[in-house]
Write an enzyme that holds these catalytic residues in place. Structure first.
Site, short mmCIF file in Angstrom:
data_model
loop_
_atom_site.label_atom_id
_atom_site.label_comp_id
_atom_site.label_asym_id
_atom_site.label_seq_id
_atom_site.Cartn_x
_atom_site.Cartn_y
_atom_site.Cartn_z
N TYR A 144 0.86 -1.19 0.00
CA TYR A 144 0.00 0.00 0.00
C TYR A 144 0.88 1.23 0.00
CZ TYR A 144 -3.39 3.49 1.70
OH TYR A 144 -4.19 4.60 1.84
N ASP A 239 9.20 2.65 0.17
CA ASP A 239 8.13 3.35 0.89
C ASP A 239 8.22 2.89 2.34
OD1 ASP A 239 5.93 4.47 2.00
OD2 ASP A 239 4.49 3.68 0.54
N LYS A 267 3.90 8.64 9.34
CA LYS A 267 3.60 8.01 10.63
C LYS A 267 4.56 8.43 11.76
CE LYS A 267 0.67 4.58 8.59
NZ LYS A 267 0.82 4.00 7.27
C1 PLP Z 1 0.24 4.64 5.94
C2 PLP Z 1 1.01 4.43 4.67
C3 PLP Z 1 0.90 5.32 3.59
C4 PLP Z 1 -0.08 6.47 3.59
O1 PLP Z 1 0.18 7.38 4.58
P1 PLP Z 1 -1.00 8.41 5.01
O2 PLP Z 1 -0.34 9.27 6.03
O3 PLP Z 1 -2.10 7.56 5.54
O4 PLP Z 1 -1.38 9.14 3.80
C5 PLP Z 1 1.72 5.12 2.50
N1 PLP Z 1 2.59 4.11 2.45
C6 PLP Z 1 2.72 3.23 3.46
C7 PLP Z 1 3.74 2.15 3.37
C8 PLP Z 1 1.92 3.37 4.59
O5 PLP Z 1 2.04 2.48 5.58
#
Ligand code: PLP
Length: 434
Positions: A144, A239, A267
C-alpha cells in the site's frame, strides 16, 4: 462490552461523513459493529466514549511508538503552540528535525517535509518521473502506498501486467502508467524490466510490506530489486511510511543494509502529528522546486507544532538501546501468546519484525505474497476481534492490519494482554467446533 455512546456517536457521524468516518478502515466494516469513539489515550491505554479501557496495539496505525500522551512529546507540542501554530515561512524547527534525521541516516542526503504519507509517495513518484524522464512505475500487489491515483491500481488479468484502476475516479490512462507485479517473484520483475525497461521510472516497494498482512520479503529479493534497477537505470523507492523509524532508526534500508534511491516517510516521523517526508541523494533532490523543475509545495509543510512533536519523538528513538528493547519486548509478548495457544500452533501464526506483529489464521509457515492469504480466514479474525474488545484489547479493525508494540507497553501490560489474546483465540476455535 458497553457501546451505547459509541453507537450513538457513530449514528450522528453518519450524517456528517461518508460511512460515518474520515478514513474508511475506521468504520469497522471488516469486523462489523460500531467503531469505538476514543476519548483519550495515555501510555499504552485508550478510553472510549462508554468508559471502556483498552490496551492499544493499533497506536494510531503506527505513529505512536512512544505511546499516547508521551510527556516529552506533549511538552514540546505545548511549547511550540505558545509561539504560534503556523507561519508558512521557514522555522528553526524544520532545520532541527532534518538535522536529527539526516545525521543519523546513511541512506538519504536531503529531505523534504510534507503532511502525510500519501503526499510523500505522490511527491516521490513525481520526482522519479521528472528525474528519469520516464513514466511507468512498478508496484507490487500487497503493498500500500497511500491513496495516490497511480497507486490505486490492481494487476490486470491475462497477459498484460499493466494496472487496472481499483477505485472509481482513477482513469485507465493513469492506471496504465503503473505495472502491478506479485511480491517475491523475481521472474515477473525480470520480464517487466526486459519488456518495458526503457519506460520504467521506478520500482516502489514497502521493504517491510505491512499493510496487507505482514508479507516479510527475503533480504536477497530486496537485493535483487536493487541490482536489477541499478542495471536498468530505474530508481528504487523504499516506501518506509510504516517501517521508517520502526524497524530501527534507519528503517528497512538500515535493517537490510540496502541503499534505495529514494525513501518516503510518514507516521512515526511526526510524533502523532501529520508529517510525511521524502528523501534521496542531493543529486536527485536538487530536481525539486525551487532548485529544480519538479514542482512540489505545501501550505502547512514543516508545520512548527508538528515538527516539535517529531523532534521530541525522534530524540527518544535515538536513545541507546531503544530499538533493541522494543524488539525484545515484542518477542517476549509473542512468546507469551504462543505459550498460551500451544494447541492452536497449526492454525494461528504470528509473524513479526522489530515491534510490528501480525496474527494470521493459517497453517502456512511463511506468507510472502498477498495470494498466500486466504480471504476466508478473515471470518475468524472477525470473531477474534470482538473477543479482544470484550477483554479490553484494541487492534486495528481488520485482519489485514498489523499491530504495534510501543515503548510504553510494559512487560506486565504485555503479559496481561497476551493472556487475554490467547483466551480470545481459544474462543475463536471453540466457536468453530460448534
Ligand atoms: C500509511 C502508509 C501510507 C499512507 O500514509 P498516510 O499518512 O495515511 O497518507 C503510504 N505508504 C505506506 C507504506 C503506509 O504504511
Amino acid at each position: 462490552m458497553k457501546n451505547e455512546k459509541s453507537t450513538q456517536l457513530f449514528e450522528a457521524a453518519k450524517k456528517y461523513f461518508p460511512g460515518g468516518v474520515n478514513s474508511p478502515v475506521r468504520a469497522f466494516r471488516s469486523v462489523g459493529g460500531a467503531p469505538l469513539f476514543i476519548e483519550r489515550g495515555d501510555g499504552c491505554r485508550i478510553w472510549d466514549a462508554d468508559g471502556n479501557e483498552l490496551i492499544d496495539f493499533c497506536c494510531s496505525w503506527g505513529p505512536l511508538i512512544l505511546g499516547h500522551n508521551h510527556p516529552g512529546v506533549r511538552e514540546e507540542i505545548v511549547k511550540a503552540v505558545d509561539l504560534g501554530t503556523s507561519f508558512g515561512a521557514p522555522t528553526r524547527k524544520e532545520n532541527e528535525l532534518a538535522d536529527i534525521i539526516l545525521k543519523n541516516n546513511r541512506f538519504i542526503e536531503k529531505i523534504r517535509f510534507v503532511s502525510s504519507g500519501t503526499e510523500a509517495v505522490m511527491s516521490a513518484l513525481r520526482l522519479a518521473k521528472g528525474y528519469t524522464g520516464k513514466n511507468v512505475i512498478i508496484k507490487f500487489d500487497g503493498c500500500y502506498h497511500g491513496h495516490v491515483d497511480s497507486m490505486l491500481v490492481k494487476a490486470g488479468s491475462g497477459l498484460t501486467t499493466f494496472g487496472i484502476s481499483s477505485s472509481a475516479g482513477v482513469s485507465e490512462e493513469v492506471a496504465k502508467e503503473t505495472m502491478v507485479l506479485p511480491l517475491n517473484d523475481r521472474r515477473a520483475v525480470e520480464v517487466a524490466v526486459s519488456d518495458f525497461g526503457h519506460d520504467i521510472a521506478a520500482i516502489i516497494i514497502e521493504p517491510v510490506p505491512a499493510n496487507n498482512g505482514l508479507l516479510l520479503q527475503d533480504k536477497s529479493y530486496l537485493e535483487f530489486l536493487r541490482e536489477i534497477t541499478k542495471k536498468n537505470n530505474i530508481l528504487l523507492i523504499f516506501d518506509e511510511v510504516i517501517s521508517g523509524f520502526r524497524v530501527g532508526f534507519e528503517g528497512a534500508a538500515g535493517y537490510y543494509n540496502i541503499q534505495p534511491d529514494m525513501i518516503t516517510y510518514g507516521k512515526i516521523i511526526g510524533g502523532g502529528m501529520p508529517v510525511g517526508a521524502y528523501g534521496a541523494s542531493e543529486k536527485i533532490m536538487s530536481h525539486i522546486s525551487p532548485e529544480g523543475n519538479v514542482y512540489q509545495a505545501g501550505t502547512l509543510s514543516g508545520n512548527p507544532v508538528a515538527m516539535a512533536a517529531g523532534i521530541a519523538q525522534m530524540k527518544a528513538c535515538l536513545e541507546k538501546g531503544f530499538y533493541e528493547e522494543l524488539a525484545e519486548k515484542t518477542s517476549y509478548f509473542i512468546n507469551e501468546v504462543k505459550s498460551g495457544i500451544k494447541n492452536l500452533e497449526s492454525k494461528v501464526k504470528i509473524f513479526s519484525i522489530g515491534s510490528i506483529f501480525w496474527f494470521a489464521f493459517t497453517d502456512k509457515e511463511k506468507i510472502q505474497a498477498s495470494s498466500d492469504i486466504d480471504p476466508a480466514s478473515m471470518d475468524k479474525f472477525r470473531i477474534f476481534y470482538h473477543e479482544l474488545l470484550e477483554r479490553g484489547i484494541y487492534f486495528g479493525p481488520s485482519g489485514y492490519e498489523v499491530g504495534f508494540v510501543s515503548a510504553v507497553h510494559t512487560k506486565n501490560d504485555l503479559k496481561i494482554a497476551a493472556e487475554k489474546i490467547a483466551a480470545a483465540l481459544g474462543v475463536v476455535f471453540q466457536k468453530e467446533m460448534v
